[in-house]
Write a protein that holds these residues in place. Structure first.
Motif, mmCIF file in Angstrom:
data_model
loop_
_atom_site.group_PDB
_atom_site.id
_atom_site.type_symbol
_atom_site.label_atom_id
_atom_site.label_comp_id
_atom_site.label_asym_id
_atom_site.label_seq_id
_atom_site.Cartn_x
_atom_site.Cartn_y
_atom_site.Cartn_z
ATOM 1 N N ASN A 354 0.787 -1.222 0.000
ATOM 2 C CA ASN A 354 0.000 0.000 0.000
ATOM 3 C C ASN A 354 0.830 1.287 0.000
ATOM 4 O O ASN A 354 0.674 2.142 -0.867
ATOM 5 C CB ASN A 354 -0.906 -0.014 1.229
ATOM 6 C CG ASN A 354 -2.338 0.231 0.823
ATOM 7 O OD1 ASN A 354 -2.572 0.853 -0.206
ATOM 8 N ND2 ASN A 354 -3.280 -0.261 1.605
ATOM 9 N N GLU A 386 -5.853 -5.964 -4.170
ATOM 10 C CA GLU A 386 -6.936 -5.667 -3.220
ATOM 11 C C GLU A 386 -6.588 -4.372 -2.493
ATOM 12 O O GLU A 386 -6.228 -4.376 -1.319
ATOM 13 C CB GLU A 386 -7.081 -6.810 -2.219
ATOM 14 C CG GLU A 386 -7.060 -8.200 -2.839
ATOM 15 C CD GLU A 386 -8.158 -8.364 -3.861
ATOM 16 O OE1 GLU A 386 -9.297 -8.020 -3.561
ATOM 17 O OE2 GLU A 386 -7.851 -8.834 -4.981
ATOM 18 N N THR A 388 -6.768 -0.472 -0.903
ATOM 19 C CA THR A 388 -7.705 0.290 -0.068
ATOM 20 C C THR A 388 -8.402 1.331 -0.932
ATOM 21 O O THR A 388 -7.935 1.659 -2.029
ATOM 22 C CB THR A 388 -6.942 1.023 1.050
ATOM 23 O OG1 THR A 388 -5.986 1.888 0.436
ATOM 24 C CG2 THR A 388 -6.246 0.059 1.971
ATOM 25 N N SER A 389 -9.505 1.840 -0.418
ATOM 26 C CA SER A 389 -10.278 2.775 -1.245
ATOM 27 C C SER A 389 -9.490 4.053 -1.493
ATOM 28 O O SER A 389 -9.584 4.650 -2.567
ATOM 29 C CB SER A 389 -11.615 3.083 -0.574
ATOM 30 O OG SER A 389 -11.373 3.616 0.710
ATOM 31 N N GLY A 390 -8.663 4.447 -0.498
ATOM 32 C CA GLY A 390 -7.858 5.654 -0.689
ATOM 33 C C GLY A 390 -6.929 5.515 -1.874
ATOM 34 O O GLY A 390 -6.790 6.418 -2.710
ATOM 35 N N ARG A 392 -7.337 3.484 -4.375
ATOM 36 C CA ARG A 392 -8.142 3.446 -5.596
ATOM 37 C C ARG A 392 -8.395 4.844 -6.122
ATOM 38 O O ARG A 392 -8.319 5.101 -7.318
ATOM 39 C CB ARG A 392 -9.498 2.781 -5.302
ATOM 40 C CG ARG A 392 -9.424 1.301 -5.115
ATOM 41 C CD ARG A 392 -9.917 0.578 -6.358
ATOM 42 N NE ARG A 392 -9.459 -0.803 -6.339
ATOM 43 C CZ ARG A 392 -10.133 -1.788 -5.759
ATOM 44 N NH1 ARG A 392 -11.300 -1.554 -5.194
ATOM 45 N NH2 ARG A 392 -9.660 -3.003 -5.772
ATOM 46 N N VAL A 393 -8.705 5.743 -5.181
ATOM 47 C CA VAL A 393 -8.983 7.124 -5.581
ATOM 48 C C VAL A 393 -7.770 7.695 -6.298
ATOM 49 O O VAL A 393 -7.898 8.358 -7.339
ATOM 50 C CB VAL A 393 -9.343 7.974 -4.347
ATOM 51 C CG1 VAL A 393 -9.420 9.451 -4.721
ATOM 52 C CG2 VAL A 393 -10.660 7.510 -3.768
ATOM 53 N N ASP A 425 -14.382 -0.658 -10.779
ATOM 54 C CA ASP A 425 -15.135 0.499 -10.312
ATOM 55 C C ASP A 425 -15.901 1.109 -11.480
ATOM 56 O O ASP A 425 -15.470 2.095 -12.074
ATOM 57 C CB ASP A 425 -14.149 1.510 -9.705
ATOM 58 C CG ASP A 425 -14.878 2.585 -8.920
ATOM 59 O OD1 ASP A 425 -16.116 2.667 -9.041
ATOM 60 O OD2 ASP A 425 -14.205 3.330 -8.197
ATOM 61 N N GLN A 427 -18.603 2.730 -11.580
ATOM 62 C CA GLN A 427 -19.130 4.061 -11.306
ATOM 63 C C GLN A 427 -18.134 5.140 -11.721
ATOM 64 O O GLN A 427 -18.462 6.098 -12.400
ATOM 65 C CB GLN A 427 -19.407 4.170 -9.790
ATOM 66 C CG GLN A 427 -20.813 4.487 -9.372
ATOM 67 C CD GLN A 427 -21.830 4.434 -10.489
ATOM 68 O OE1 GLN A 427 -22.149 3.356 -11.005
ATOM 69 N NE2 GLN A 427 -22.339 5.580 -10.866
ATOM 70 N N ALA A 428 -16.882 4.912 -11.296
ATOM 71 C CA ALA A 428 -15.835 5.895 -11.590
ATOM 72 C C ALA A 428 -15.657 6.053 -13.093
ATOM 73 O O ALA A 428 -15.424 7.148 -13.594
ATOM 74 C CB ALA A 428 -14.532 5.465 -10.942
#
Lengths: 966, 143
Positions: A354, A386, A388-390, A392-393, A425, A427-428
């Motif tokens: 990460n 896998e 983290t969402s952070g 991914r952003v 994702d 949506q993104a």
């Protein structure tokens, strides 16, 4: 009278002509002197200037187009003489120069041929001094795309040589000229083994490199221990090459993966970038090769990887690996790739990475290509693990930045990445829809293609309509090259979301209007199926299509669909039936509708399908609008002399329907029954398979190459089948739908009953009332072609004129009522391959069909067969010779030869004069015993000699169309 | 395997170097080269450097009269391959000094040696120009 035992090899197998070929020797002129007298040239010192490229940019267009000057060439030439790697390199230069100066491809071929001849000669003389020069030449020739197999052995000899330059060229030749499939390669294993154990590290390097590029599974097994040992070597160059070599070994023999796991992990501790990059790639390969290795590496190398990535991204300036301010982007990328493999589906591993990923994603500069390459890889890794969402952003932000970049390369990779991101994702990705749609309209074909694929993935129930609208609107202005792809994608989107019928039809009409010529057949076939089911929209559709047809008459598929609709739903067009809310009324008279079809008919004079559809539409209109009947008769009549037999025939048939069969016309020309959507979809899926299998089933071509007519009048079957289709249109048992359901044939053929005899026959399902007609048709095709054994052919009525069939149809509605009528001689003439004896012998179950064994302009030979009951090996052939000319043949002799496994006995002929013009014939019996009955088919060569007006004639041929079972 | 082939082609479409890392027959190679070259040469400078062809991607870059084409797998990092092409050109430039098409033609084997040091079995081995050139310089010195 002669006993016709043949002169030429009576029972020998067919002679095979052998082309004799001597050893290829170049003509003396092609053999140039091997060496030119040499003057020792002055050495030219050449300093190595550091290239002065702007960082990260394109090097200045330094080497001007064309060549620098003559000076440079002369200099090069001189320096080459000094270069001793190829001690007589001059000849190589000469050859290259000669090839360069060739103006035409033919000249080039001539030069290459001459050179190859010289090289072959040198090889056969075993001239050692020239070996590596020849090899260098061969490489050049190989690059140009000429065969160089004759040099393969030379490679091996060079490799076995002791000197480094020889070995080097030998190995290079090995990698270029050979591949792992060649058996020659096995011979090199021993040399490789020796070189792997050589004391000189450069020679070891050569061997490793060659092994890594070309080794086969067997070699991999043999040499894996050596490679393993070399991975522990102290020399970094040997280590890195051994590591890469193991990639090949593991790929060839995955079982060996576990031998390399520990070694690969230990190499990750090295400092040398070359070793690291090789080791990382080896690890990646090991993960692919075995699950155990993947687990092992997850445990043991993730730490090392993170450290490498941290070191390389934090390292200070290192000139050797620096690319525009970034230290070794290649290493970065390989590490990130491996991280993706390890982190995929493993939360612990992903967790561990990460921080460093976040660091790379934020800190890497994005103003240069190298930095962007790293960011691209990093974002992909974040998407793959896998994360983290952070994190991914971060990745999505990188994507967004890329997508808005002006550089096309960056935009391209952004689209590429979005394709992958969509699974992670969606949506993104949807947020970037507008930008992606813009990319579909880009000037660059690669970007358009990517974007279009992406749009296709983005479509869902909610956005299908706006997206499709955008795409359809764009279709109007799209690049002609791109229209095909775009149309295909739009059509598949439309079909996927076609629940709203009106919307689907509207969009389809638009697509047809804008890009009708790019719409695939199955797409508009599907449209017709939908149309035929949507009874409340048929009126609207026919009016829309009629309007579109006036404007976009050049779009082929639009014309076809429109013409079909006008034919089927003509009265809805004229009477404005089934108006939808808000639809504009249009005034179309009956003759306007006929006009539209006539215009299409004349416009598409070369397109048989469209013309045929127009004719059918006209025929239907003649019944819908009786007032136009006369005019339609005239238009249809114009095709009576069309060179396309199909159209001509149809035109005649249709004319007589219009003229003479008023009573049945309206029932004959009723609207088509509703097409079954589900079965069409099944059929559509089967089409590809059917095409493939149909290709396989196609009758084999005569192997002898001699075309022997089988006397099959194919076209006679077609109209019957067609009329059958038409006739049953109104009948309760709708043949059309049943064919649609069962036959894997072209939809169009079913729709209209157009098509060749065979397909029509196959297309008709075996419902009871068509059986007889099917049999009728199968007479028209030869047994060998439709695969029906002869005994299946029942003595069925042959109708002399097609119109009679129609007559009987009109008198009795069901086809099964057709009474067997006696065989009519005229019809037999049409089917001249089947002489009357067949039909008669066809009654006996054991008989074989007759064949036309041979036919020329002057002479025809037919064979009738008789089998001895109880002895399948023996058969009797009754040969009939008919004279087709107007002068009699005298001294007629027939001879035959058969392969060894067949015994042939000729009976005396009935005479030696064949009367002129077919007024009688000569017959002769042949008794045949096939000793390999059931294994090998009968084959025969024949020779016919005779005199015409005292002049000798000779004809011969091969017969290979014997019916099976002889 | 990442890199499938490396091709140098001049503006006229003549191959100046070809190195394949997977086996293709002579005819397949000729056909492939013809198709790819036609596709790439038709593109303008403003268009992106990637062309999809059959089942792989071609990353290409033009330097003066020469096109450098690299065929890669579909999941390869295209930008990195561009960087690789640049590295290759810089390496040749360092060795030949102002490299031009003729240098490559007449020193085909040397360019092959360089490529061999950089790529093996389709994988990148070495990215340091100095390390790539070391064996070649050594050989020249010794002879």
């Amino acid at each position: 009278r002669r006993k016709g035992h043949s002169h030429f090899p009576p029972s020998a197998p067919f002679p095979v002509f052998q082309i004799r070929q001597g050893p290829v020797r170049p003509p003396p002129s092609a053999r140039l002197p091997h060496c030119f007298p040499l003057q020792q040239p002055a050495f030219r010192s050449r300093e190595l200037p550091v290239p002065n490229f702007p960082r990260g940019g394109v090097p200045p267009p330094r080497y001007q187009a064309g060549m620098d000057t003559v000076e440079k060439i002369v200099e090069d030439f001189a320096s080459d003489l000094a270069m001793s790697a190829f001690s007589s390199g001059m000849r190589l230069r000469d050859m290259i120069r000669a090839i360069r100066s060739c103006k035409t491809a033919a000249e080039e071929r001539a030069v290459v041929r001459r050179e190859c001849a010289a090289i072959r000669a040198a090889i056969s003389e075993n001239d050692q001094g020239l070996r590596h020069r020849n090899m260098a030449k061969l490489m050049f020739v190989h690059m140009l795309g000429y065969p160089t197999h004759f040099g393969q052995m030379e490679c091996l000899k060079l490799i076995a040589d002791a000197g480094f330059p020889e070995k080097r060229v030998g190995y290079l030749g090995l990698m270029l000229l050979l591949d792992e499939r060649q058996e020659v390669l096995m011979l090199v294993t021993n040399s490789l083994k020796q070189d792997l154990n050589h004391s000189n590290q450069f020679i070891v390097g050569l061997a490793l490199c060659a092994l890594g590029n070309i080794c086969s599974a067997e070699m991999a097994r043999d040499l894996a221990p050596e490679v393993e040992r070399l991975m522990r070597s102290r020399d970094v160059n040997t280590k890195k090459k051994a590591a890469l070599c193991s990639i090949r070994i593991v790929r060839k023999v995955p079982d060996l993966a576990e031998n390399f796991m520990a070694l690969a992990t230990s190499l990750l501790k090295e400092k040398h970038h070359g070793v690291l990059i090789s080791a990382i790639q080896l690890c990646t390969e090991l993960c692919k090769a075995s699950k155990d290795a993947l687990e092992y590496l997850r445990k043991n190398c993730i730490e090392g990887l993170v450290r490498i990535l941290r070191d390389v991204s934090n390292s200070s300036y290192a000139p050797e690996y620096d690319v525009s301010g970034i230290s070794d982007p290649f290493l970065h990328i390989r590490v990130l790739k491996l991280m993706r493999v390890l982190g995929h589906g493993d939360a612990d591993c992903s967790e561990y990475m990460n921080d460093i990923l976040a660091q790379v994603a934020t800190k890497t500069e994005s103003n240069k290509n190298a930095g962007n390459a790293i960011l691209y890889e990093c974002a992909q890794t974040i998407m793959g693990i896998e994360a983290t969402s952070g994190l991914r952003v971060l990745a999505i932000n990188i994507l967004g930045r890329f997508l808005s970049n002006r550089d096309n390369n960056i935009r391209y990779v952004a689209l590429n990445m979005l394709m992958r991101a969509i699974t992670v994702d969606a949506q993104a990705v949807q947020r970037h829809r507008a930008t992606i749609l813009e990319c579909v309209k880009d000037a660059d074909a690669s970007i358009r293609k990517r974007a279009l694929e992406l749009v296709f993935l983005l479509v869902n129930d909610t956005n299908a309509k706006p997206l499709t609208k955008e795409l359809v609107d764009y279709l109007r202005v799209a690049d002609p090259d791109f229209k095909g792809d775009l149309t295909a994608k739009i059509c598949s989107i439309l079909e996927k979301f076609s629940q709203d019928k009106l919307w689907y039809l509207d969009q389809m009409f638009k697509v047809l209007s804008q890009a009708g010529s790019h719409v695939k057949d199955d797409v508009w076939h599907a449209l017709i199926v939908v149309l035929s089911n949507a009874s409340e929209l048929q009126g609207y559709s026919v009016r829309s299509l009629y309007t579109a047809l006036q404007v976009y008459g050049e779009q082929g598929s639009l014309v076809r669909v429109a013409v079909w609709c006008i034919g089927e739903y003509g009265e809805m067009l004229v009477n404005n039936v089934g108006m939808l809310e808000g639809e504009e009324t249009i005034t179309v008279t009956e003759s306007d509708a006929v006009d539209a079809v006539e215009v299409a008919l004349n416009r598409y004079s070369a397109d048989m399908t469209t013309r045929a559809m127009c004719l059918v539409a006209l025929l239907k209109l003649s019944s819908r609008f009786p007032s136009t009947s006369e005019r339609i008769k005239l238009i249809v009549g114009q095709n009576k002399d069309n060179i396309v037999l199909e159209l001509q025939q149809r035109s005649i048939e249709f004319s007589s329907i219009i003229q003479r069969h008023q009573s049945i016309r309206s029932s004959l020309l009723e609207r088509m029954p509703v097409l079954d959507e589900a079965s069409y979809l099944v059929k559509r899926a089967a089409i590809t398979q059917a095409t493939i299998s149909a290709d396989k089933l196609a009758p084999p071509v005569n192997p002898g190459g001699l075309k022997l007519p089988n006397g099959v009048p194919k076209p006679t079957a077609a109209p019957l089948a067609d009329l059958l289709d038409l006739g049953s249109d109104g009948a309760p048992a709708t043949t059309v739908t049943s064919t649609t359901a069962t036959a894997p044939n072209d939809f169009l053929q079913d729709l209209l009953g157009i098509g060749g005899a065979n397909s029509s026959v196959a297309g008709v399902s075996s419902s009871a009332n068509t059986d007889i007609l099917m049999d009728l048709l199968s007479i028209g095709t030869s047994p060998s072609q439709n695969g029906l054994p002869a005994q299946d052919t029942k003595p069925v009525p042959v109708v002399p004129e097609v119109i009679d069939l129609l007559g009987s149809l009109s008198s009795s509605t069901s086809a099964s009522d057709v009474k067997p009528t006696p065989v009519v001689p005229q019809a037999m003439d049409l089917l001249d391959g089947l002489s009357s004896s067949t039909s008669i012998s066809g009654l006996e179950n054991t008989a074989l069909p007759s064949i036309t064994a041979f036919q020329s302009a002057t002479l025809k030979v037919t064979f009738d067969f008789k089998k001895q009951p109880g002895n399948p090996r023996e058969s009797t052939i009754h040969a009939t010779f008919t004279n087709l000319t107007s002068s009699p043949f005298t001294d007629f002799i027939f001879q035959a030869a058969v392969p060894k496994f067949i015994q042939l006995r000729l009976d005396p002929a009935s005479g030696n004069t064949v009367p002129a013009s077919g007024n009688g014939s000569v017959t002769q019996g042949l008794n045949i015993t096939n000793n390999q009955h059931g294994q090998k088919p009968l084959a025969m060569r024949i020779r016919l000699s005779y005199k015409v007006n005292g002049e000798d004639r000779l004809e011969q041929g091969q017969i290979s169309n014997f019916p099976s079972g002889l | 395997m990442t890199i499938r082939f490396v091709l140098f082609v001049n503006k006229q479409g003549q191959t100046r170097l070809a190195q394949y890392y997977e086996h293709l027959s002579l005819d397949e190679r000729r056909a492939l080269e013809g198709e790819i070259v036609r596709k790439c040469l038709a593109r303008t400078d403003q268009q992106c450097s990637f062309v999809e062809h059959r089942n792989y991607k071609v990353v290409y870059r033009r330097y003066a009269s020469l096109f450098f084409l690299v065929g890669v797998d579909n999941d390869e990092n295209e930008l990195a391959i561009l960087e690789f092409i640049h590295l290759l050109v810089e390496t040749m430039d360092r060795h030949f000094g102002n490299v031009c098409e003729l240098d490559i033609m007449f020193h085909l084997e040397k360019v092959h040696f360089m490529l061999e040091e950089m790529v093996m079995n389709g994988c990148i081995v070495e990215t340091s120009k100095q390390n790539i050139l070391a064996p070649i310089q050594l050989m020249e010195k010794s002879s």
